[in-house]
Design an enzyme around this catalytic site. Structure first.
Site, PDB file in Angstrom:
ATOM      1  N   LYS A   1      32.526  47.224  35.815  1.00 18.92           N
ATOM      2  CA  LYS A   1      31.999  48.562  36.081  1.00 18.92           C
ATOM      3  C   LYS A   1      31.627  49.372  34.843  1.00 18.92           C
ATOM      4  O   LYS A   1      30.924  50.381  34.951  1.00 18.92           O
ATOM      5  CB  LYS A   1      33.050  49.387  36.860  1.00 18.92           C
ATOM      6  CG  LYS A   1      33.205  48.971  38.289  1.00 18.92           C
ATOM      7  CD  LYS A   1      32.053  49.493  39.119  1.00 18.92           C
ATOM      8  CE  LYS A   1      31.861  48.704  40.377  1.00 18.92           C
ATOM      9  NZ  LYS A   1      30.590  48.042  40.524  1.00 18.92           N
TER      10      LYS A   1
ATOM     11  N   HIS B   1      22.266  38.109  40.814  1.00 19.92           N
ATOM     12  CA  HIS B   1      23.293  37.354  41.539  1.00 19.92           C
ATOM     13  C   HIS B   1      23.587  38.062  42.853  1.00 19.92           C
ATOM     14  O   HIS B   1      23.821  39.265  42.868  1.00 19.92           O
ATOM     15  CB  HIS B   1      24.589  37.277  40.712  1.00 19.92           C
ATOM     16  CG  HIS B   1      24.510  36.312  39.572  1.00 19.92           C
ATOM     17  ND1 HIS B   1      25.616  35.838  38.919  1.00 19.92           N
ATOM     18  CD2 HIS B   1      23.443  35.714  38.979  1.00 19.92           C
ATOM     19  CE1 HIS B   1      25.238  34.990  37.960  1.00 19.92           C
ATOM     20  NE2 HIS B   1      23.931  34.918  37.974  1.00 19.92           N
TER      21      HIS B   1
ATOM     22  N   TYR C   1      35.779  34.064  39.743  1.00 21.18           N
ATOM     23  CA  TYR C   1      37.017  34.777  39.429  1.00 21.18           C
ATOM     24  C   TYR C   1      38.141  33.923  40.015  1.00 21.18           C
ATOM     25  O   TYR C   1      38.259  33.813  41.235  1.00 21.18           O
ATOM     26  CB  TYR C   1      37.029  36.163  40.072  1.00 21.18           C
ATOM     27  CG  TYR C   1      36.050  37.159  39.450  1.00 21.18           C
ATOM     28  CD1 TYR C   1      34.687  37.093  39.732  1.00 21.18           C
ATOM     29  CD2 TYR C   1      36.502  38.171  38.607  1.00 21.18           C
ATOM     30  CE1 TYR C   1      33.800  38.003  39.165  1.00 21.18           C
ATOM     31  CE2 TYR C   1      35.622  39.092  38.044  1.00 21.18           C
ATOM     32  CZ  TYR C   1      34.270  39.003  38.321  1.00 21.18           C
ATOM     33  OH  TYR C   1      33.403  39.904  37.765  1.00 21.18           O
TER      34      TYR C   1
ATOM     35  N   TYR D   1      31.703  46.120  44.358  1.00 19.57           N
ATOM     36  CA  TYR D   1      31.141  45.365  43.236  1.00 19.57           C
ATOM     37  C   TYR D   1      29.677  45.729  43.009  1.00 19.57           C
ATOM     38  O   TYR D   1      29.254  45.937  41.871  1.00 19.57           O
ATOM     39  CB  TYR D   1      31.295  43.860  43.491  1.00 19.57           C
ATOM     40  CG  TYR D   1      31.232  43.020  42.232  1.00 19.57           C
ATOM     41  CD1 TYR D   1      32.380  42.531  41.646  1.00 19.57           C
ATOM     42  CD2 TYR D   1      29.995  42.700  41.644  1.00 19.57           C
ATOM     43  CE1 TYR D   1      32.335  41.764  40.483  1.00 19.57           C
ATOM     44  CE2 TYR D   1      29.939  41.944  40.481  1.00 19.57           C
ATOM     45  CZ  TYR D   1      31.109  41.470  39.911  1.00 19.57           C
ATOM     46  OH  TYR D   1      31.048  40.699  38.767  1.00 19.57           O
TER      47      TYR D   1
ATOM     48  N   PRO E   1      37.917  45.115  32.565  1.00 22.65           N
ATOM     49  CA  PRO E   1      36.607  44.500  32.824  1.00 22.65           C
ATOM     50  C   PRO E   1      36.522  43.710  34.136  1.00 22.65           C
ATOM     51  O   PRO E   1      35.440  43.270  34.511  1.00 22.65           O
ATOM     52  CB  PRO E   1      36.428  43.558  31.624  1.00 22.65           C
ATOM     53  CG  PRO E   1      37.814  43.269  31.150  1.00 22.65           C
ATOM     54  CD  PRO E   1      38.635  44.469  31.454  1.00 22.65           C
TER      55      PRO E   1
HETATM   56  C1  PHB Z   1      31.228  38.899  31.209  1.00 22.68           C
HETATM   57  O1  PHB Z   1      30.239  38.192  31.434  1.00 22.68           O
HETATM   58  O2  PHB Z   1      31.603  39.095  30.051  1.00 22.68           O
HETATM   59  C2  PHB Z   1      31.953  39.510  32.331  1.00 22.68           C
HETATM   60  C3  PHB Z   1      31.485  39.345  33.614  1.00 22.68           C
HETATM   61  C4  PHB Z   1      32.182  39.912  34.676  1.00 22.68           C
HETATM   62  C5  PHB Z   1      33.330  40.651  34.444  1.00 22.68           C
HETATM   63  C6  PHB Z   1      33.777  40.834  33.146  1.00 22.68           C
HETATM   64  C7  PHB Z   1      33.097  40.262  32.089  1.00 22.68           C
HETATM   65  O3  PHB Z   1      34.003  41.177  35.487  1.00 22.68           O
END
Ligand code: PHB
Length: 391
Positions: free
Chosen positions: A297, A72, A202, A385, A293
């Site tokens: 990271k 990505h 997000y 990121y 999460p």
């Molecule tokens: C996930 O796919 O579980 C996931 C992806 C990005 C994040 C946290 C969890 O920031």
């Protein structure tokens, strides 16, 4: 049994450490209370920084992540009914992240370790680590009804966020002082449906945060910010979909529905154990630090820790030099605190605080507006990121 390194925990940190040590000609034994099936079958998030993928490739475990990982080059931040793409490739000189679930990384590591003749003891019980402050530490455990004793020269505590080895470090920085709890949790679901979006979304909404992620072309991973006391029974399927449509709404937004086959509540916190070592014990990954999460990271920090630790251990076994081992905490902490800050920042920018007022919501909007409009703002997010090189 005399060994060079005893590793407690067969998660990303422990298995990667064993694998990297083997590349340096150092042999280890890994012990874990979970069975191989539990470890390989627990579906976990997986956002790999480029340097994590590069390290996997350079050490012979990169084939499947190359084939099956999804690269990505951006994410979407969504608020006020509009999506704003953060173009990682443009902002970071072509870099991106690879979406590849953690349990797939673990399968690759276990297969390679076993092919290389590595020693992993799954499903043991009663693991006790003693004597790490002296010259002859031991790791005791029960395996098939028999007590086993390892006599390692060095011990690695890689036993995750519920670590017990962490408590062998005497007098770390006041634990409460390096700890942060958040007044909300994530409700996560797995649903049989194709991805709603090509990239992760997000979403900030006055009802709370939502995240649209993916596991495979046929399985979606979706999260909603919820009250930490909520349980899956508070969230029947209809309520979940309705809330996802509400929070991820507006121009260009769509949520593809499908049968939900797993629901779980994820509590999160921030934590650092400092120092990350004591005597012959070295902590790595979630045993040493936990991040929320939101910044994606966790696994990358574990890999970065053991990259440094494996080299320090190799230097020690090669000529008795303790310099790099002594400096382990100081070497890895700047990256740990960078990730702590980034994960906290993403979390506080995107979530609704329980007592949030109009002031708080508008301040968050102003921040999101700056982060998405200004190239400097977008670069701040993108650089953090995609992560920084290991050396
Ligand atoms: C996930 O796919 O579980 C996931 C992806 C990005 C994040 C946290 C969890 O920031």
């Amino acid at each position: 049994m005399r060994i060079q390194v005893g590793i407690v925990g067969a998660g990303p940190a422990g298995l990667m450490l064993a694998h990297l040590l083997h590349q340096h000609g150092i042999e280890s034994v890994v012990v874990d209370t979970r069975t191989r099936d539990e470890i390989e079958g627990t579906i976990r998030a997986g956002v790999l920084e480029q340097t994590s993928v590069d390290l996997m490739t350079a050490t012979g475990i990169g084939d499947r992540v190359k084939q099956q990982g999804q690269v990505h080059h951006g994410i979407e931040l969504r608020f006020g009914g509009q999506g704003h793409r953060i173009d990682f490739a443009d902002l970071t000189g072509g870099r991106g992240v690879t979406i590849y679930p953690q349990h797939e990384v673990l399968k690759d590591l276990i297969a390679k370790r076993l092919a290389d003749g590595g020693d992993i003891r799954f499903g043991v019980s009663d693991v006790r680590v003693e004597g790490v402050g002296g010259d002859s530490p031991t790791i005791r455990f029960t395996e098939g009804g028999t007590e086993q004793v390892l006599h390692p020269v060095l011990v690695a505590g890689c036993d995750g966020s519920r670590s017990t080895t962490r408590f062998l470090v005497p007098a770390p920085k006041p634990r409460q002082d390096h700890f942060r709890q958040y007044p909300f949790a994530w409700f996560g679901i797995l649903a049989e449906a194709p991805p709603s979006s090509d990239e992760l979304i997000y979403a900030h909404h006055e009802n709370g945060f939502a995240l649209v992620s993916t596991r495979s072309p046929t399985v979606q991973r979706l999260y909603l910010q919820v009250d930490p006391n909520d349980t899956p029974t508070d969230w029947p399927d209809d309520r979940i979909w309705q809330e996802l449509h509400t929070r991820v709404s507006g121009e260009g937004a769509r949520i593809l529905e499908g049968p939900i086959f797993q629901k779980s509540v994820l509590h999160f916190r921030s934590f650092v154990c400092e120092p990350m070592q004591y005597g012959r014990l070295f902590l790595a990954g979630d045993a040493a630090h936990t991040v929320p999460p939101t910044g994606a990271k966790g696994m990358n920090l574990a890999i970065a820790d053991v990259y440094v630790l494996s080299r320090a251990m190799a230097e020690y076994f090669a000529g008795g030099e303790t310099g790099a081992l002594d400096a382990y905490t100081a070497t890895v902490l700047p990256r740990v605190w960078r990730a702590q800050h980034f994960s906290w920042w993403m979390t506080s920018m995107l979530h609704r605080m329980p007592e949030a007022s109009g002031f708080d919501l508008n301040r968050q909007r102003a921040e999101l507006d700056f982060v998405t409009r200004s190239r400097a703002g977008r670069t701040l997010l993108a650089e953090n990121y995609v992560g920084t090189p290991l050396d």
